[in-house]
Write an enzyme that holds these catalytic residues in place. Sequence first.
Site, PDB file in Angstrom:
ATOM      1  N   GLU A  73       7.164  -6.859   4.103  1.00 27.62           N
ATOM      2  CA  GLU A  73       6.686  -5.772   3.243  1.00 27.62           C
ATOM      3  C   GLU A  73       7.370  -4.456   3.615  1.00 27.62           C
ATOM      4  O   GLU A  73       7.863  -3.720   2.764  1.00 27.62           O
ATOM      5  CB  GLU A  73       5.175  -5.641   3.393  1.00 27.62           C
ATOM      6  CG  GLU A  73       4.569  -4.363   2.864  1.00 27.62           C
ATOM      7  CD  GLU A  73       3.292  -3.994   3.608  1.00 27.62           C
ATOM      8  OE1 GLU A  73       3.314  -3.027   4.397  1.00 27.62           O
ATOM      9  OE2 GLU A  73       2.286  -4.694   3.405  1.00 27.62           O
ATOM     10  N   ASP A 130       4.293 -10.551  -1.589  1.00 26.49           N
ATOM     11  CA  ASP A 130       4.620  -9.176  -1.979  1.00 26.49           C
ATOM     12  C   ASP A 130       5.866  -8.684  -1.256  1.00 26.49           C
ATOM     13  O   ASP A 130       6.653  -7.909  -1.811  1.00 26.49           O
ATOM     14  CB  ASP A 130       3.442  -8.232  -1.750  1.00 26.49           C
ATOM     15  CG  ASP A 130       3.108  -8.008  -0.285  1.00 26.49           C
ATOM     16  OD1 ASP A 130       3.247  -8.958   0.516  1.00 26.49           O
ATOM     17  OD2 ASP A 130       2.683  -6.892   0.067  1.00 26.49           O
TER      18      ASP A 130
END
Length: 364
Positions: A73, A130
């Site tokens: 991330e 993500d």
Amino acid sequence: MMVKQAALGLAMLISVALSPLNGTAASLGAEPSQPDTAGLAANWLEAAWSAYKQRFVRDGRVIDDVNRISHSEGQGYAMLIAVKAGDRVAFDEIWQWTKRELYIDSSGLAAWKWDDRSTPKVTDKNNASDGDILIAWTLGEGAEQWGARDYRDAALDIIRTVGSANTTRGREGLTLLPGRIGFSPEDHPDGQVLNLSYWVFPALERFKAFDKQTDWAAVQRTGLKLIQESRFGPLRLPSDWIAMGSGQPAPAKAFPAKFSYNAIRIPLYLTWAKLDKPDLLRPFVGLWNSELNLGPFEVDLPVGSAQQTFGGTGFKAVIASAKCALHQEKLHPSLRKVEPETYYSTTLHILSLIAVQERYPECL
């Protein structure tokens, strides 16, 4: 007593946030009449990025100073800021580190966690979807900005791998899994576990045009539907993690039933994508009162009580971006300059300003 008073104040703010919008001028997505970007210095992003690099980036590795690790991330967020700042040298250095250190598994997805204190340094090869989405998005942006075919090829490979390994057909539609391992109905007594903050909506908007193998519009629709349905407790906020075993979203039993450091990103991604879904932003906009500098708070969802405040200006900037999108409220002057704090707060502050500058410049 202080916590109870804070909870009461938060509940009052949320009740205002949930009130109906008045008039068309406040509608989400309304076009600005006379955009004014004078609220930010002309070189604000370059200055913020320079300070960010100095504090958090080492030879392409992005350091989460609170958790004392690096993760996919963080690599994706830094690449995103770099491409927005036009810094190809730093962008490529971060990407090369990411590719070398995290893309080490035959799955074609990034290991989510890297710890300099451990041997081996990758301590969990599972991916965080993500992280891969952010990295692929930024590679696509870099390919477009700098005409780099290798970035485009890498972006497409990651997008297609996320589409095949991290999506599944569920009751709500095509659903984004948080990782390739550990989130299926068989892994949890309360069913499939999801994280709504992993739906990076501005990235999914780009993916729809970039890749036709996965129905990214369907993934986007599912995320929006789940956010609409995941309104828990008196304050009607989503939890960081939800479970789908009951047929309707519920706070996942394996995690605290809290609105916290994951879910705080949901309003940022909704704002940045400029989706015509004003009702989805209403539960969030009361989380910070700029006049009293009250909040934003983590929230214990079952009872609707405020817990500790989110530590840092970046979390206020997220809520301010949502207020801008929903009510065209101008950003508070205290948010218009980025002063490095912790990794996560500073990252969210920069991204919130980029989102507002790109989507709602009339708020600056």
